[in-house]
Scaffold this active site. Sequence first.
Site, short mmCIF file in Angstrom:
data_model
loop_
_atom_site.label_atom_id
_atom_site.label_comp_id
_atom_site.label_asym_id
_atom_site.label_seq_id
_atom_site.Cartn_x
_atom_site.Cartn_y
_atom_site.Cartn_z
N ASP A 30 -1.61 -6.03 8.56
CA ASP A 30 -2.54 -4.94 8.22
C ASP A 30 -3.77 -5.59 7.58
O ASP A 30 -3.72 -6.05 6.43
CB ASP A 30 -1.87 -3.96 7.24
CG ASP A 30 -2.79 -2.79 6.90
OD1 ASP A 30 -3.88 -2.70 7.50
OD2 ASP A 30 -2.42 -1.97 6.04
N TRP A 52 0.85 -1.20 0.00
CA TRP A 52 0.00 0.00 0.00
C TRP A 52 0.88 1.25 0.00
O TRP A 52 1.88 1.30 0.73
CB TRP A 52 -0.90 -0.02 1.24
CG TRP A 52 -1.85 1.13 1.37
CD1 TRP A 52 -2.61 1.69 0.38
CD2 TRP A 52 -2.14 1.87 2.56
NE1 TRP A 52 -3.36 2.73 0.89
CE2 TRP A 52 -3.09 2.85 2.23
CE3 TRP A 52 -1.70 1.79 3.89
CZ2 TRP A 52 -3.61 3.75 3.16
CZ3 TRP A 52 -2.21 2.67 4.82
CH2 TRP A 52 -3.16 3.64 4.46
N LYS A 84 -13.99 -0.40 4.93
CA LYS A 84 -14.54 -1.11 3.77
C LYS A 84 -15.61 -2.10 4.17
O LYS A 84 -16.67 -2.17 3.55
CB LYS A 84 -13.42 -1.87 3.04
CG LYS A 84 -12.60 -1.00 2.11
CD LYS A 84 -11.38 -0.47 2.75
CE LYS A 84 -10.48 0.22 1.76
NZ LYS A 84 -9.52 1.11 2.39
#
Length: 387
Positions: free
Chosen positions: A207, A126, A242
């Site tokens: 993560d 990311w 999300k």
Amino acid sequence: MFDQLPAYADDPILGLFEAYKADPRPHKVNLGIGIYCDEQGRVPVLASVRAARALLAEADAPSVYAPTEGAQPYRDAVRQLVFGEVATAPLVVVQTVAGTGALKTGADLLKDLSPEATVWMPDPTWANHAAIFEGAGLRVDHYPYYDGRTGGFDLDGAIATLGKLPAGDIVLLHPCCHNPTGVDPSHEEWHALFDTIAQRGLLPFFDMAYQGFAQGVDEDAWAVRECVRRGIPCLVASSFSKIFSLYGERVGALAVHAPGADAARLLGRLKLGIRRSYSCPPGQGAALVQAILSDRALEAQWRAELESMRLRMRAMRTALHRALGPGSGYLVAQHGMFSYTGLAPARIDALRERFGVYLVGSGRLCVAGLNPSNIERVSAALAAVRA
Ligand code: LMR
């Protein structure tokens, strides 16, 4: 002194999202930022979230400061969601400002406790990971992850690098739906990674922003739970942006698995970091997640909604693969919101400029932005720039 500031290079994901919003073309398609959209191209308000909102509105509670570490029922609910059958392990869980806040809180803790450690992150990862850990003052480096020749996970490359690291170094891992590639290790590959991590005395930092988007809520937490089952100390950052469609609420958590540690002292250290950073976490998002996870019917409704998001993304992967034909098998092999197209930056620019189709410069495509009304347009644009 302010005159000496360097120009800000726009964030590759958030800057692109701003450019997309400013684009006046009606047929533009956003496959850049990781936001789940429904069949109609809208960010959904989940029915379970709507019901939880109604409960909170009825309760009409005043807005007060949350405890620095978050409310106990929220922390308990997150512990159960993330760790399931291993939730009784020695864990300290605190509420954080979404997943980014969890990473930053964890990074600050690690800088405090282990200032010389290097954080090893997958190549690629990311776009914000390196900035968060470097911003906390830690050294950052990368281990091989994506194998461009096979389009899969480079286990040998990863083990070759991790197998030489000094004890105490930190390994950033994506337990599911790797961002940006969508390539996840198999269980056997995870076992090999954990063997090396345990042998070298490395510290995993997971993560987890997409629990439930790859195979299911419990399946996607498998790597985290296996690490805990093995007794390996680790950190886990969770984001609920999300999976609850609560992007604006900034709701998440950091869990630290620290067998043998004094849990009260560890919690105290985390509270110290939070207090001097933002004092205490925001209330609304956590109250919604807590209301859902502590009510059997609401939780079942949320799980069903999460499952339908997962299946819709799978269906879009299959549809785009069918439309693009040979050479696009990666779409159905990869998991979650993102796929790695392997398109060179010039082709990504052409997609945006000529067709209004927005992908991140790395070649990452957000499949959650595809729907039946834009898929033909997207596949035609992809075919055109590949030609
Ligand atoms: C993404 O990767 O697109 C999301 O996690 C949003 C972000 O903050 O970058």
